[in-house]
Design an enzyme around this catalytic site. Structure first.
Site, short mmCIF file in Angstrom:
data_model
loop_
_atom_site.label_atom_id
_atom_site.label_comp_id
_atom_site.label_asym_id
_atom_site.label_seq_id
_atom_site.Cartn_x
_atom_site.Cartn_y
_atom_site.Cartn_z
CD GLU A 269 2.09 7.69 -1.78
OE1 GLU A 269 1.01 8.04 -2.28
OE2 GLU A 269 2.18 6.96 -0.77
CD GLU B 277 4.71 4.34 3.68
OE1 GLU B 277 3.65 3.84 3.25
OE2 GLU B 277 5.00 5.54 3.52
#
Ligand code: G3I
Length: 362
Positions: A165, A272
């Site tokens: 991220e 995820e």
């Protein structure tokens, strides 16, 4: 391991799985109890590429969980305990208890581990954020962490999210993390180089969310990847986190992003996966109707992933085992049932959707 032994082992594993799931399945009319005739083959025996699940060390205390994890999946990710905060307690001090437990569990059950994650702005140890040494010393201490962790688990943690991220929502700007502040704008390349040096055999990933539907973030990620590849910086794959809902984003957008990764010769990791079915908060209880939409979504995502070139498929990882484990339970303030197993560890229609997509691909 000779064939006879391994065949018997698989048979015993499947028998255990059937018994566990049969014990769990009640005759309740609960909409979650919806797959009594489910073929308990385990995703790993159907998938050509690893199917993983994110777990925590505390989950290893429950044999119902561990038998389900080992019977259904062939890879684990640490949901939390292989991030810097829980391990890296000081410049030269580490807490290996939870990460060792997870890696040892995987190793003793013939499972691999995907390492999540070496650098993430959200799990930067507070002592690192306040590191008093100069930038050169900062870089050295980060390199020492990366080599210490990767060498400890080399051969068992076969891949790592090196950076997680790095780009801000909507703007796509490089987040001003401590790594960027102390190592400069080119910190991502530096971290990938450090990781390659630390464990030359580990596969190295960039991992993010929103890179399917957030145009600026998506463009920033691919510009970064193209730059790394142009400079010969080692990167092996991209993790699409895929925290999605049953109707967003579109399958076209998902497929286009997976294809854009594959076209660069990189591995695609759906890293995820969870599928929200109550994003609008209109449900107070799980419904079969929403469960069927969730199953259709899982089926579509797995089918689309299976369309990728085999050499670009790294695997699919569910972000949790049972609905009640999910980080989503309290995150958005609505009840949620985002995973493959319900809170009594019974398979849901979503699990059946995953199985159907794998069977269709065979
Ligand atoms: O286990 C400790 C406990 O010992 C301690 O007493 C307690 C004190 O706060 O913290 C517990 O750790 C929590 C951990 O989850 C395990 O439950 C952390 O506080 C909590 O912050 C952590 O949340 C995790 C979050 O990442 C932040 O690391 C979630 O479980 C995890 O699902 C979530 O996963 C992230 C991915 O890493 C990156 N992509 C987004 C995804 C969802 O946010």
């Amino acid at each position: 391991m000779n064939n006879k032994y391994s065949t018997n082992k698989i048979y015993i594993q499947q028998l255990i799985l059937v018994l566990i799931l049969a014990m769990g399945c009640s005759s309740s009319t609960d909409a979650n109890e919806d797959t009594d005739e489910l073929g308990f083959v385990g995703l790993k025996t159907l998938a050509d590429h690893p199917v993983g699940v994110a777990i925590q060390a505390r989950h290893l205390d429950s044999s119902q969980r561990t038998d389900l994890i080992t019977g259904v999946f062939d890879r684990i990710s640490a949901e939390y305990e292989m991030k810097p905060v829980p391990i890296w307690t000081g410049p030269d001090s580490y807490n290996w208890a939870a990460s060792d437990a997870l890696v040892d569990f995987a190793g003793s059950n013939g499972m691999t581990v995907h390492g999540h994650t070496l650098a993430w702005h959200q799990t930067t140890p507070s002592w690192l954020a306040g590191f008093s040494g100069d930038d050169t010393a900062f870089e050295a201490v980060v390199e020492d962490y990366i080599s210490t962790v990767m060498q400890r688990y080399a051969g068992r943690v076969v891949s790592w999210d090196v950076v997680n991220e790095a780009f801000a929502d909507a703007s796509g700007q490089l987040r001003n993390s401590i790594y960027r502040q102390r190592m400069g704008d080119d910190y991502i390349a530096k971290l990938f180089e450090m990781a390659r040096t630390a464990d030359p055999n580990a596969l190295l990933f960039y991992n993010d969310y929103g890179t399917i539907w957030d145009a600026n973030k998506r463009n920033a990620m691919f510009a970064m990847i193209d730059d790394l590849q142009a400079r010969g910086v080692p990167i092996d794959g991209v993790g699409l986190q895929m925290h999605i809902t049953y109707d967003f984003p579109t399958m076209d957008a998902i497929i286009a992003t997976m294809d854009a990764i594959a076209e660069r010769g990189l591995l695609v990791h759906i890293s995820e996966l969870d599928v929200r079915i109550n994003a609008l908060g209109d449900l107070t209880a799980f419904t079969r109707e929403r469960g069927e939409l969730q199953a259709e979504r899982i089926r579509d995502v797995v089918a689309a992933y299976n369309q990728l070139p085999a050499e670009q498929q790294f695997g699919i990882t569910m972000w949790g085992l049972a609905d009640s484990d999910s980080w989503l339970i309290n995150f958005w303030g609505n009840p949620e049932w985002p995973l493959l197993f319900n809170d009594r560890f019974n398979p849901k229609l979503a699990y059946e959707g995953f199985v159907e997509a794998l069977e269709a691909a065979q």
